[in-house]
Write a protein that holds these residues in place. Structure first.
Motif, PDB file in Angstrom:
ATOM      1  N   SER A 237       6.108  -2.386  -4.366  1.00 25.81           N
ATOM      2  CA  SER A 237       4.934  -1.526  -4.142  1.00 25.81           C
ATOM      3  C   SER A 237       4.153  -1.967  -2.898  1.00 25.81           C
ATOM      4  O   SER A 237       3.333  -1.218  -2.385  1.00 25.81           O
TER       5      SER A 237
ATOM      6  N   GLU B 138       5.543  -2.373  -0.110  1.00 26.05           N
ATOM      7  CA  GLU B 138       6.312  -1.753   0.977  1.00 26.05           C
ATOM      8  C   GLU B 138       6.952  -2.746   1.942  1.00 26.05           C
ATOM      9  O   GLU B 138       6.629  -2.768   3.132  1.00 26.05           O
TER      10      GLU B 138
ATOM     11  N   HIS C 248       9.641  -4.270   4.538  1.00 28.00           N
ATOM     12  CA  HIS C 248      10.541  -3.664   5.525  1.00 28.00           C
ATOM     13  C   HIS C 248      11.998  -4.009   5.225  1.00 28.00           C
ATOM     14  O   HIS C 248      12.902  -3.340   5.696  1.00 28.00           O
TER      15      HIS C 248
ATOM     16  N   LEU D  93      13.722   2.323  -1.697  1.00 19.50           N
ATOM     17  CA  LEU D  93      12.771   2.296  -0.582  1.00 19.50           C
ATOM     18  C   LEU D  93      13.436   2.610   0.760  1.00 19.50           C
ATOM     19  O   LEU D  93      12.775   2.673   1.789  1.00 19.50           O
TER      20      LEU D  93
END
Lengths: 102, 469
Positions: B31, B33, B35, B77
């Motif tokens: 959550s 985010e 890379h 993701l």
């Protein structure tokens, strides 16, 4: 006078790769770390004597940021060799525990 | 570098793929985010038998569990997943084993992605060529290394740097599965490629590669998260109960390193002499001031394992104080008896130099061997582990039988008549092949990727296509 084992948060040994052993002597607070560091009792020479080595065989470091003193020595036998007794090098620190610190 | 790219966020789910992590921590980290996700999957620390035999130190089912969650998270993701040192030793057999697990999961979960496989197992002819050229150099301490060592090695791997990972990412790989790799290279590859300062990138990588090992008190193997920025990085464990402090993060550079300030990589040395550690919150730490000093010459470290032989062991104990007080003499006499009995059985077919007899004496110096400073013992009982390492299992097993019989009845002057000198809880055990590490050297390649061939696959649930690397 007290022993290093009484002052340290953790005394440990471990492999540093298959060919060297390393010792970490770690403290909880800056005052205790400084006491040991400045006592002159825990030195490259003292650690060499604990393990029957020449001082030149011992790497010795004062790690102010980590409040730790560190030393590394060559392994008597490479990790996993038929005569090696401690695959992870984890039980080689006991002689350091009794070092007397003023 | 993209002007907007002032930060790279990195998730390290655990210190070793197969050691586990908490799913809640992993979801929390996703959550935030990241890379990319990176994970180390191997080490020399479990010993030479894994590189030598091709087995994995963590069970296959445990590796599958961690891999599945990481693959699902990374694909959800749409971020790269980089895994290094596949299958413990990172040789070709171990890489293939983990590759097989990736394929199983991919099919079961209906995933599709571009997969790069990077090999780290070294071609023996290539190594001999570099050896002849004087481009294989010893580290310290190093065992003797020559063409004969190369020939008798079961496996020799090179420890890849960041460049093979960067090559895979540049080729569009979304999942990179690599053989033996520098633990830190897995995490430094992408930030360095995007132009972040190398000192910051490599130091963050050093913290990340062990998962949550650098927190004050780790409950169980778990995730670590880093924000790598232009002049510092911040680390924090996703689990709110885990705390990073300046001291805990600074201390991590001590762990399993001979030198806490200088960490040698293929392309240079991470120098932590001037690193500064500051608390950001009660559980996150900001690190700055770390430097990376480029090496004058690119080097790749080798790891190799050869078979030391086949082993059998016998465990016994002694309670008789007469024997205990003369234990060194007793074992010396025992060794002589064993050698002469072996000579009677095998004659010229097996010389004393062809096998290794080793007696460990627990209660005396079994743990520390030659490093043991205590010479005088007060133990009321001793445990003896007898080991024989021989050219075949049959010979090792035969000699273990000889050891048992000779040890049982070796006389001492204090008693007259036949004695039974050791207590054995069970008969001898055959351990199979045993291995030893046989190289601590570096290769000087022409370029960073030449030792690490790459394959790229377009992996889909039902179809698959191999692409030119």
């Amino acid at each position: 006078m007290t022993t290093l084992a009484n002052l340290a948060r953790l005394i440990r040994s471990k492999n540093a790769g298959p060919f060297e052993l390393t010792f970490d002597i770690m403290f909880d607070d800056a005052a205790t770390y400084r006491r040991v560091k400045e006592s002159g009792a825990l030195t490259r020479e003292r650690i060499a004597a604990c393990y029957g080595l020449e001082p030149s065989q011992v790497k010795f470091f004062l790690c102010d940021n980590a409040l730790a003193i560190k030393a590394s020595i060559p392994r008597p036998y490479f990790q996993g060799d038929p005569r090696d007794s401690d695959g992870h090098g984890g039980q080689q620190y006991a002689p350091l525990m009794d070092i007397e610190i003023p | 570098m993209n002007a907007a790219e002032q930060e790279i966020r990195i998730l390290s789910p655990t210190g070793v793929c197969g050691s586990g992590f908490v799913e809640g921590s992993f979801e929390k980290a996703l959550s935030q985010e990241p890379h990319f996700i990176g994970c180390d999957a191997g080490s020399t620390d479990p010993g030479p038998e894994f590189l030598g035999s091709g087995r994995t130190a963590f069970p296959k089912d445990a590796i599958r569990r961690d891999l599945r969650l990481m693959l699902l998270g990374a694909r959800r993701l749409n971020i790269p997943l980089l895994i290094g040192s596949a299958g413990t030793g990172g040789n070709d057999a171990q890489l293939e084993l983990v590759h097989g697990l990736v394929r199983e999961i991919t099919t079961a979960e209906g995933l599709s992605f571009k997969l790069a496989l990077i090999h780290a197992e070294q071609d023996k002819a290539y190594l001999k060529k570099r050896l002849r050229e004087g481009r294989i150099k010893p580290l310290s301490p190093a065992p003797h290394f020559d063409a004969a060592v190369i020939d008798r090695s079961e496996h020799i791997v090179g420890m890849m740097g960041a460049e093979p990972f960067q090559r895979a990412l540049n080729a569009g790989a979304e999942v990179v599965l690599a053989g033996r790799a520098s633990d830190t290279a897995i995490f430094a590859a992408l930030p360095v490629m995007r132009g972040f300062p190398e000192g910051i990138a490599w130091h963050a990588a050093k913290i990340l590669e062990c998962g949550a090992a650098s927190v004050v008190l780790r409950k169980t193997p778990d995730c670590m998260f880093a924000w790598v920025r232009r002049n510092h990085f911040v680390v924090e464990a996703p689990d709110r109960e885990l705390q990073c402090t300046p001291q805990s993060i600074a201390s991590h550079s001590l762990y399993e390193n001979a030198d806490p300030f200088r960490l040698v990589e293929c392309s240079g040395t991470l120098d932590l002499t001037h690193s500064r550690y500051e608390a950001v919150t009660e559980r996150s730490v900001k690190v700055s001031g770390s430097e990376f000093i480029p090496a004058p010459r690119y080097t790749v470290k080798l790891e190799g394992a050869e078979r030391a032989g086949f082993q059998s062991i016998l465990i016994g104990s002694i309670r008789d104080p007469f024997i205990i007080r003369q234990i060194d003499d007793w074992t010396a006499r025992l060794e002589e008896k064993i050698h002469s009995r072996v000579a009677m059985v095998y004659g010229e077919k097996l010389k004393a130099k062809d096998y290794l007899l080793h007696i460990r004496i627990y209660g005396k110096n079994g743990t520390m061997g030659p490093l043991e400073p205590v010479k005088e013992i007060r133990s009321h009982e001793l445990c003896l582990a007898f080991e024989v390492t021989a050219p075949t299992q049959e010979i090792a097993s035969t000699i273990a039988g000889i050891i048992r019989h000779q040890a049982l009845h070796l006389p001492i002057p204090e008693w007259s008549g036949l004695i039974t000198a050791i207590a054995c809880p069970y008969n001898h055990l055959d351990r199979g092949a045993v291995y030893r590490f046989n190289v601590n050297h570096v290769v000087e390649p022409d370029e960073p990727c030449e030792m690490f061939p790459m394959e790229i696959f377009d992996v889909n649930r039902d179809t698959e296509r191999k692409l030119a690397a």
